[in-house]
Design an enzyme around this catalytic site. Sequence first.
Site, PDB file in Angstrom:
ATOM      1  CE  LYS A  61      -7.106  -1.268   3.531  1.00  0.00           C
ATOM      2  NZ  LYS A  61      -6.147  -2.285   4.006  1.00  0.00           N
TER       3      LYS A  61
ATOM      4  CG  HIS B 237      -4.196  -1.756  -0.196  1.00  0.00           C
ATOM      5  ND1 HIS B 237      -4.779  -0.510  -0.253  1.00  0.00           N
ATOM      6  CD2 HIS B 237      -3.742  -1.905   1.069  1.00  0.00           C
ATOM      7  CE1 HIS B 237      -4.675   0.079   0.928  1.00  0.00           C
ATOM      8  NE2 HIS B 237      -4.052  -0.744   1.747  1.00  0.00           N
TER       9      HIS B 237
ATOM     10  CB  SER C 171      -0.930   0.004   1.204  1.00  0.00           C
ATOM     11  OG  SER C 171      -0.175   0.035   2.393  1.00  0.00           O
TER      12      SER C 171
HETATM   13  C1  LIG Z   1      -5.915  -2.637   5.455  1.00  0.00           C
HETATM   14  C2  LIG Z   1      -5.276  -3.966   5.559  1.00  0.00           C
HETATM   15  C3  LIG Z   1      -5.717  -4.901   6.503  1.00  0.00           C
HETATM   16  C4  LIG Z   1      -6.768  -4.546   7.522  1.00  0.00           C
HETATM   17  O1  LIG Z   1      -8.033  -4.638   6.967  1.00  0.00           O
HETATM   18  P1  LIG Z   1      -9.276  -4.119   7.836  1.00  0.00           P
HETATM   19  O2  LIG Z   1     -10.435  -4.789   7.196  1.00  0.00           O
HETATM   20  O3  LIG Z   1      -9.303  -2.647   7.726  1.00  0.00           O
HETATM   21  O4  LIG Z   1      -9.055  -4.601   9.220  1.00  0.00           O
HETATM   22  C5  LIG Z   1      -5.133  -6.137   6.524  1.00  0.00           C
HETATM   23  N1  LIG Z   1      -4.142  -6.467   5.661  1.00  0.00           N
HETATM   24  C6  LIG Z   1      -3.683  -5.600   4.745  1.00  0.00           C
HETATM   25  C7  LIG Z   1      -2.606  -6.012   3.812  1.00  0.00           C
HETATM   26  C8  LIG Z   1      -4.232  -4.311   4.668  1.00  0.00           C
HETATM   27  O5  LIG Z   1      -3.782  -3.449   3.757  1.00  0.00           O
END
Ligand SMILES: *Cc1c(COP(=O)(O)O)cnc(C)c1O
Length: 396
Positions: free
Chosen positions: A243, A213, A185
């Site tokens: 996301k 992502h 990210s």
């Molecule tokens: C954002 C993210 C998470 C966390 O996800 P949430 O649903 O917001 O808890 C886990 N792993 C990765 C790689 C992320 O980018």
Amino acid sequence: MAAILDQFLDQNLTELKEQGLYNEIDPVQGANGPIIQVNGQSLINLSSNNYLGLATNDELKKIAQTTIERYGVGAGAVRTINGTLDLHVKLEEKLAEFKGTEAAISYQSGFNCNMAAISAVMDKNDAILSDQLNHASIIDGCRLSKAKIIPFLHSDMEDLRKKAKEAKESGQYNKIMVITDGVFSMDGDIAKLPEIVEIAKEFDLITYVDDAHGSGVTGKGKGTVKHFGLEKEIDFQIGTLSKAIGVVGGYVAGKQKLIDWLKVRSRPFLFSTALPPGDVAAITAAIQMLIDSTELHDKLWENGDYLKAGLKKLGFDIGASETPITPCIIGDEKLTQTFSKRLFEEGVYAKSIVFPTVPKGTGRVRNMPTAAHTKEMLDEAIATYEKVGKELGVIS
Ligand SMILES: *Cc1c(COP(=O)(O)O)cnc(C)c1O
């Protein structure tokens, strides 16, 4: 408050503030769309993970509302007691279809997935090869399993192969897993999954990809594993529902027997209440949208490419992103923070990301364009970048 706690908090908070590392959080007044309100100011939002604009999608809002009327606001229990609603079962079938796997299991968050899935399978007699830039929840999930954690250099396949060989030949471990983000990210680069799968086959590694992502973004919206056509090769496909999907929650997709095992052995599934029904219905509908059409995905990429081209033309260093994630690399930490602050004052919300989240001297303002942005919004953002960039001497 206990004196020892009082002292601990005073000392550490003061230290953080003195170092400029104490993060003040801006409350957003209203929906987290392409335009947001912060402190009464209207800003172009380039900071969300709401890639497809689904967090504020009207159809999904209606589905959540009607589902709440029928099912209420909460699931009422953990999944194994009586919190598994027919809606959860439908969601999991839809997730498996979306990911091209036999089955799937949902969790309350993506973070929770990594707490759940790694330690359900790995233990102190095992080893995990982990990309050094993996997300914090992967790191914590690995720690929780008590397996030996062997970091490898970011996306460095030579280093991974060397460490996989060493681990395998040492004969010290029962099982060895390789674990990676699908899309990283901070830079927007994509994991080298074909090479990882090849190394995994050679050294008998379990494969685990957290595509938080990637889903909705890569592979025509179906994610990074699909992008490479590796649905049959990756043992664990992890994703978030917060996301691109726009709601909240997470999932693991894989073989039926893996999902069966997680349902009896993963602790956040067993000991934490299920996702609320309105959310589950909205998520299921969102995934159906991604299965049916690439329209939002295509718009996201069009916007990402447009923003990248605009910033590049002005002379900014936008790194080597392979996705719509658009870092604007400023370098110096203080300058990066000033840059982001000036963007805010001029009406653009884009956060600075500095050491220790990224290496020293690579401070950046990270831009997250979405399918919901209009060309006019992006033009305005680019014009603001030009103004602030010239003012601060980042571009000439
Ligand atoms: C954002 C993210 C998470 C966390 O996800 P949430 O649903 O917001 O808890 C886990 N792993 C990765 C790689 C992320 O980018």
